[in-house]
Design a protein around this motif. Structure first.
Motif, PDB file in Angstrom:
ATOM      1  N   ALA A  41     -51.636 -13.797 100.273  1.00 54.76           N
ATOM      2  CA  ALA A  41     -51.043 -14.673 101.297  1.00 54.76           C
ATOM      3  C   ALA A  41     -51.173 -13.965 102.641  1.00 54.76           C
ATOM      4  CB  ALA A  41     -49.575 -14.937 100.988  1.00 54.76           C
ATOM      5  N   ILE A  42     -51.579 -14.720 103.640  1.00 50.17           N
ATOM      6  CA  ILE A  42     -51.692 -14.159 104.995  1.00 50.17           C
ATOM      7  C   ILE A  42     -50.683 -14.880 105.876  1.00 50.17           C
ATOM      8  CG2 ILE A  42     -53.191 -13.965 107.021  1.00 50.17           C
ATOM      9  CD1 ILE A  42     -55.587 -13.904 105.051  1.00 50.17           C
ATOM     10  N   ILE A  43     -49.854 -14.109 106.570  1.00 53.91           N
ATOM     11  CA  ILE A  43     -48.866 -14.732 107.447  1.00 53.91           C
ATOM     12  C   ILE A  43     -49.315 -14.516 108.887  1.00 53.91           C
ATOM     13  CG2 ILE A  43     -46.422 -14.929 108.024  1.00 53.91           C
ATOM     14  CD1 ILE A  43     -45.783 -13.514 105.374  1.00 53.91           C
ATOM     15  N   GLY A  44     -49.570 -15.626 109.575  1.00 49.26           N
ATOM     16  CA  GLY A  44     -49.991 -15.552 110.972  1.00 49.26           C
ATOM     17  C   GLY A  44     -51.471 -15.859 111.131  1.00 49.26           C
ATOM     18  N   ALA A  45     -51.786 -16.660 112.149  1.00 48.68           N
ATOM     19  CA  ALA A  45     -53.186 -17.034 112.430  1.00 48.68           C
ATOM     20  C   ALA A  45     -53.590 -16.549 113.821  1.00 48.68           C
ATOM     21  CB  ALA A  45     -53.378 -18.543 112.289  1.00 48.68           C
ATOM     22  N   GLY A  46     -53.186 -15.325 114.142  1.00 49.18           N
ATOM     23  CA  GLY A  46     -53.651 -14.693 115.381  1.00 49.18           C
ATOM     24  C   GLY A  46     -54.875 -13.845 115.078  1.00 49.18           C
ATOM     25  N   PHE A  47     -55.132 -12.859 115.935  1.00 49.88           N
ATOM     26  CA  PHE A  47     -56.308 -12.005 115.735  1.00 49.88           C
ATOM     27  C   PHE A  47     -56.331 -11.415 114.320  1.00 49.88           C
ATOM     28  CE2 PHE A  47     -57.291 -11.817 120.328  1.00 49.88           C
ATOM     29  CZ  PHE A  47     -58.670 -11.700 120.289  1.00 49.88           C
ATOM     30  N   SER A  48     -55.160 -10.940 113.815  1.00 42.89           N
ATOM     31  CA  SER A  48     -55.133 -10.307 112.488  1.00 42.89           C
ATOM     32  C   SER A  48     -55.386 -11.318 111.377  1.00 42.89           C
ATOM     33  CB  SER A  48     -53.755  -9.677 112.213  1.00 42.89           C
ATOM     34  OG  SER A  48     -53.507  -8.632 113.078  1.00 42.89           O
TER      35      SER A  48
END
Ligand code: N01
Length: 541
Positions: free
Chosen positions: A16-23
């Motif tokens: 699971a990836i939290i956040g859709a910014g650069f990271s």
């Protein structure tokens, strides 16, 4: 049953990836498209962009040059994207990230308008259960928390704000349609890097602007302008070299090494020559490329501090205002140095005034404006540029509960404890690019983020290869990292002042360095060594 005596996990996701910014965007591409993992992303905002999605205030811009502030992992994107300005503004950086998301088809990997509020480790199953605000849950073996260091605004400290009848805007959650300041009486609270970008732009539009300053900052001219297309062609043709040079510099951008080891070892004329060279448009070179001891010696730092105060006195017409704008309680660059376009000249305008909160603190916000110990001011619009609950705030908001039901808020009650700023003992299979105690504040973020995400994904690959259920740092490794963090930080002037770097901007937050002060090159070397030694310091359970 597994080798570890646990029930075989039935888990929805590998990652699971939290956040859709650069990271988050890079992690999504690498994990899903390159490694073939089953991944789902979650993003609280309505689109991609992270910090560049939320921070739409007037004047928002990156103060690392656009030729450095971008991803390096995709040659085609790097070659085709044309930056228009030396320092890209928020709309252009957001457009860049949207372009990357479209080109790599990343949006379909994310659930937008979905804020994760609970993230709980399930020991028996060897996975995390993530629950969003609407109550929906999913499980994942690994989590990458790409929540960014500055995504949770500092809580409002003025009880009266609830009764204020005018417009209120937080810089970190700016309305997408913009704010019409024309002819209005506007107040800005705060004079950090954000306010220093916003104040000159708001001053150009507002009827009147009153700035409420508690601590002045040392700002220097950004000298932004159009990016020369031939210079950009040149950089694009040599991007590989530009990136390589950048990676080998303290701050992750290809800035020159210091001209002299000490500001105290040269003549007054030579010192002035060096500061003059980097004052306009030098950006962070004012610290990385001038003298080697500015961060270590109070006496050396006083030379740059006084140089900058002198420039303020030259630029601000009213000597009393110039003095209020001149920092006296911290060393240059021990708080994040802002860069500006017309900031000091804004105070020469008829419609701009400055209130010194050191002399007359704010008592509260009232129905009509702001009351200080000295006067009550009426406003149509309040702009809160009061900063963030940096680094730890965004992670604590995920409701993280690790092994044995330990809450992250309890484990970090006396300040963050991490290994390498990327992983936490007792919170297995969790990685945080640009986390607390990482190099984040001293690195050009996009390449730093690529390093972090690559490291996390290689650790995940190693864990998978070894049949590991739970990968986490040992307590010994974490304790060593904490001592190391404090040791390096204490060798600088940074622990001698109050700043958000030390957590001291948020009332009640433990005072501890939230940063690794050793710079990007050393940090990368440590990562390489850890990985080269089979992820030394991590236990593969
Ligand atoms: O926040 P800050 P920011 N009453 O915490 C004041 C990044 N950034 O949003 O210093 C009165 O620096 C507070 O006063 P004091 C960058 O890393 C990057 O400006 O606590 N005043 C201070 O003046 C930066 O460092 C770019 O005394 C109160 C201000 O509000 C980080 O974001 C551009 C107060 C907060 O300043 C955060 O900057 C902009 C109160 N109760 C920002 N509470 C780029 O270019 C707070 N203040 C990439």
């Amino acid at each position: 049953m597994t080798d570890h005596g646990r029930e075989a996990p039935t888990t929805d996701l590998d990652l699971a990836i939290i956040g859709a910014g650069f990271s988050g965007l890079y992690a999504m591409h690498k994990a899903r498209d390159v490694m073939g993992l089953n991944v789902q992303g979650f993003e609280a905002g309505g689109g991609v962009g992270g910090t560049w999605y939320w921070n739409r205030y007037p004047g928002a811009r990156c103060d690392i040059e656009s030729i450095y502030y971008s991803y390096s992992f995709d040659d085609e994107i790097a070659k085709k994207w044309r930056w228009s300005e030396k320092f890209a503004g928020q709309p252009e950086i957001l457009a860049y990230l949207e372009h990357v998301a479209d080109k790599l088809d990343l949006r379909r990997g994310f659930a937008f308008d979905t804020r994760i509020v609970s993230t709980v480790w399930n020991e028996a199953a060897g996975h995390w259960t993530l629950t969003s605000e609407d109550g929906a849950s999913t499980t994942a073996r690994f989590v990458i928390a790409g929540t960014g260091p500055l995504s949770i605004p500092k809580e409002n400290e003025f009880p009266g704000l609830a009764h204020y009848t005018g417009e209120v805007h937080r810089t970190g959650k700016w309305p997408h349609e913009g704010v019409d300041f024309a002819g209005k009486r506007v107040a800005v609270i705060g004079t950090g890097a954000t306010a220093i970008q916003a104040i000159p732009r708001i001053a150009e539009q507002a009827g009147t602007l009153t700035v409420f300053q508690r601590t002045p900052n040392f700002a220097a001219p950004l000298d932004n302008g159009p990016l020369d297309p031939t210079e950009l062609d040149d950089v694009i043709a040599n991007y590989a070299q530009v990136r390589e040079n950048s990676r080998n510099r303290f701050i992750g951008a290809d800035y020159p090494l210091p001209e002299h080891p000490s500001a105290l070892g040269v003549s007054d004329d030579e010192r002035k020559r060096v500061y003059d060279k980097y004052y306009v448009g030098g950006g962070f070179r004012m610290i990385t490329s001038t003298f080697g001891d500015l961060m270590f010696s109070a006496e050396a730092n006083e030379t740059v501090s006084e140089y900058l105060r002198e420039r303020i006195r030259e630029r601000v017409k009213d000597p009393k205002t110039a003095e209020i704008l001149s920092p006296r309680n911290h060393f240059y660059a021990t708080k994040r140095p802002p860069f500006e376009t017309g900031y000091y000249e804004a105070y020469n305008r008829e419609n701009v005034s400055l209130v010194d909160l050191r002399a007359t603190p704010i008592e509260d916000i009232t129905e009509r404006g702001i009351r200080t110990t000295d006067a009550e001011y009426e406003f149509d619009v309040l702009v809160l540029a009061t900063g963030f609950d940096a680094f730890t705030g965004p992670l604590l908001q995920l409701g993280l509960v690790g092994r044995d039901g330990v809450r992250l808020s309890d484990y970090w009650a006396d300040g963050p404890h991490t290994y390498l700023g990327i992983a936490i003992t007792g919170f297995p299979n969790l990685f945080m690019p640009m986390g607390p105690q990482s190099v984040c504040i001293h690195i050009n973020n996009p390449p730093g983020i690529e390093d972090h995400v690559d490291f996390a994904l290689r650790a995940i690959a190693a864990a998978t290869e070894r049949g590991t259920t739970a990968l986490e740092p040992t307590i010994e490794a974490t304790d060593q990292w904490n001592s190391y963090i404090w040791g390096i930080a204490d060798s600088t002037l940074m622990t001698k002042v109050e700043s958000w770097y030390m957590g001291s901007n948020v009332p009640g937050k433990p005072r501890a360095p939230l940063f690794f002060a050793g710079g990007a090159v050393l940090y990368r070397a440590i990562f390489a060594q850890v990985e080269g030694n089979g992820f030394a310091g991590f236990a593969f359970d």
